[in-house]
Design a protein around this motif. Structure first.
Motif, mmCIF file in Angstrom:
data_model
loop_
_atom_site.group_PDB
_atom_site.id
_atom_site.type_symbol
_atom_site.label_atom_id
_atom_site.label_comp_id
_atom_site.label_asym_id
_atom_site.label_seq_id
_atom_site.Cartn_x
_atom_site.Cartn_y
_atom_site.Cartn_z
ATOM 1 N N TYR A 131 0.835 -1.205 0.000
ATOM 2 C CA TYR A 131 0.000 0.000 0.000
ATOM 3 C C TYR A 131 0.869 1.254 0.000
ATOM 4 O O TYR A 131 1.974 1.288 0.563
ATOM 5 N N ASP A 132 0.350 2.289 -0.633
ATOM 6 C CA ASP A 132 1.023 3.585 -0.670
ATOM 7 C C ASP A 132 0.333 4.588 0.259
ATOM 8 O O ASP A 132 0.988 5.296 1.021
ATOM 9 N N ILE A 133 -0.998 4.658 0.158
ATOM 10 C CA ILE A 133 -1.809 5.646 0.871
ATOM 11 C C ILE A 133 -2.625 4.958 1.953
ATOM 12 O O ILE A 133 -3.216 3.901 1.733
ATOM 13 N N VAL A 134 -2.675 5.579 3.127
ATOM 14 C CA VAL A 134 -3.586 5.164 4.190
ATOM 15 C C VAL A 134 -4.348 6.398 4.669
ATOM 16 O O VAL A 134 -3.938 7.532 4.401
ATOM 17 N N VAL A 135 -5.455 6.168 5.382
ATOM 18 C CA VAL A 135 -6.299 7.287 5.821
ATOM 19 C C VAL A 135 -6.611 7.149 7.315
ATOM 20 O O VAL A 135 -7.754 6.880 7.717
ATOM 21 N N PRO A 136 -5.618 7.350 8.177
ATOM 22 C CA PRO A 136 -5.824 7.168 9.613
ATOM 23 C C PRO A 136 -6.598 8.327 10.243
ATOM 24 O O PRO A 136 -6.559 9.465 9.766
ATOM 25 N N GLY A 137 -7.277 8.009 11.348
ATOM 26 C CA GLY A 137 -7.873 9.049 12.163
ATOM 27 C C GLY A 137 -6.807 9.859 12.865
ATOM 28 O O GLY A 137 -5.622 9.490 12.888
ATOM 29 N N ASP A 138 -7.219 10.980 13.447
ATOM 30 C CA ASP A 138 -6.270 11.920 14.050
ATOM 31 C C ASP A 138 -5.294 11.267 15.026
ATOM 32 O O ASP A 138 -4.080 11.381 14.881
ATOM 33 N N TYR A 139 -5.826 10.548 16.030
ATOM 34 C CA TYR A 139 -4.940 9.964 17.039
ATOM 35 C C TYR A 139 -4.018 8.910 16.434
ATOM 36 O O TYR A 139 -2.879 8.740 16.881
ATOM 37 N N MET A 140 -4.502 8.218 15.399
ATOM 38 C CA MET A 140 -3.691 7.176 14.773
ATOM 39 C C MET A 140 -2.559 7.776 13.945
ATOM 40 O O MET A 140 -1.482 7.178 13.825
ATOM 41 N N ILE A 141 -2.774 8.942 13.361
ATOM 42 C CA ILE A 141 -1.682 9.644 12.678
ATOM 43 C C ILE A 141 -0.533 9.872 13.655
ATOM 44 O O ILE A 141 0.647 9.601 13.345
ATOM 45 N N LYS A 142 -0.852 10.354 14.830
ATOM 46 C CA LYS A 142 0.164 10.614 15.856
ATOM 47 C C LYS A 142 0.938 9.340 16.194
ATOM 48 O O LYS A 142 2.176 9.345 16.268
#
Length: 345
Positions: free
Chosen positions: A75-86
């Motif tokens: 995979y190249d792109i993911v779309v995490p929620g705010d806390y998961m980005i951190k």
């Protein structure tokens, strides 16, 4: 957003003459929440850059994280929620692609630039943002006030056995904490015991715990469901007596963000996609499909008119401010996991 796993294999199309540099061809592999990506957006990107896009779906931040941590996903792109980005930044799983230096970053709404999960936007850009509360059929529930979490945790007789809760540890436990007037992520053992009792007692009145909220509501399987505001709007289009609640005890605010994996095999195409979705007309394509607001200024003029007035999108003036919950300390997460294990038994 209906967190239901779906997979779309979008066929490639011929590029537009002169639309992209010579290297803008090949593949792009996106891993996003299910039923959350507008096929028109993918088709437009493919045609503009002569890129074949593959789209796979997941049903939770935790499912996505576990998959990515295995490595070699392709995979190249993911779309995490705010806390998961951190969390993913701290674990070195995301590429520092510097969206803040890209051409279309000028369209970013300033209030979504210096966010706590990615200050200055070095790793991610907005996809959609919204709230998590619940939807109830006002033809079934005859009470005067739907804006209370009591309908989920101490439901009246007409709603008992007709409730769907999200199959999400944080959303369920945090809703319980709000109902009891307790702070999120505080790790207070006595308060968490009280929340556990609340949830176990309430469970007898719940029919299901499922991410497929639109399907649950529109099929008539349930009459009230924990829900995201965009999914609530999509469900109301099929069942007009549904109403989205803004509980006085509080509700969650969230933002899902597009990011690029550190081991992305198609890094340059991934960066192209990140810049692409910051164009207002492209951000509007995302919103028109998923029915959530986005963080791109000027996208409103390209949105469907009902998006600008929908009660699920435009919060009442007297509604409490959304609660953007930060990641809990590990010891609190461990206690949450124990509560969740008991609840799911």
């Amino acid at each position: 957003m209906t967190r239901r796993i779906v997979t779309l294999f979008a066929a490639g199309a011929l590029g537009l003459a002169g639309a992209a540099p010579a290297w803008a061809e090949g593949e792009l592999n996106i891993y996003n929440w299910g039923n959350y990506t507008n096929p028109e957006l993918i088709e437009k990107f493919e045609k503009a850059y002569d890129v074949d896009v593959t789209l796979d779906g997941y049903d939770s931040n935790e499912t996505m994280l576990a998959k990515v941590k295995e490595g070699g996903t392709g995979y190249d792109i993911v779309v995490p929620g705010d806390y998961m980005i951190k969390i993913m930044i701290e674990q070195g799983l995301l590429a520092e692609i510097k969206p803040n230096e890209m051409e279309n970053f000028e369209h970013m709404d300033p209030k979504w630039v210096d966010v706590w999960w990615d200050p200055g936007r070095n790793y991610s850009v907005p996809w959609q943002w919204g709230t998590t509360s619940f939807t109830v059929d006002t033809e079934v529930f005859k009470g005067d006030d739907i804006h209370t979490l009591a309908l989920l945790f101490e439901p009246p007789e007409e709603l008992q056995g007709r409730i769907n809760m999200l199959n999400d540890m944080n959303d369920v436990i945090n809703a319980g904490l709000r109902y009891l007037g307790y702070e999120r992520c505080n790790g207070n053992v006595e308060e968490l015991k009280e929340v556990t009792e609340l949830l176990l007692n309430a469970k007898q009145h719940w029919r299901t715990m499922d991410y497929s909220t639109i399907e649950k509501l529109t099929s008539g399987d349930v009459d009230i469901s924990q829900n995201w505001n965009g999914a609530a709007m999509r469900a109301r289009a099929q069942r007009p007596t549904l109403q989205y609640a803004y509980p006085k005890e509080g509700f969650t605010g969230w933002m899902d963000n597009v990011a690029v994996l550190a081991d992305a095999p198609n890094m340059e195409n991934a960066k192209l996609f990140v810049n692409f979705i910051m164009a207002p007309e492209n951000a509007a394509l995302i919103s028109n499909f998923a029915r959530y607001a986005n963080g791109i200024a000027g996208s409103e003029e390209f949105m469907d008119p009902e998006m600008l007035t929908a009660p699920e999108i435009v919060m009442p003036a007297d509604a409490p401010a959304p609660d953007f919950v930060r990641p809990c300390p590990q010891e609190t997460v461990d206690m949450y996991n124990k509560i969740w294990t008991r609840l799911k038994q």
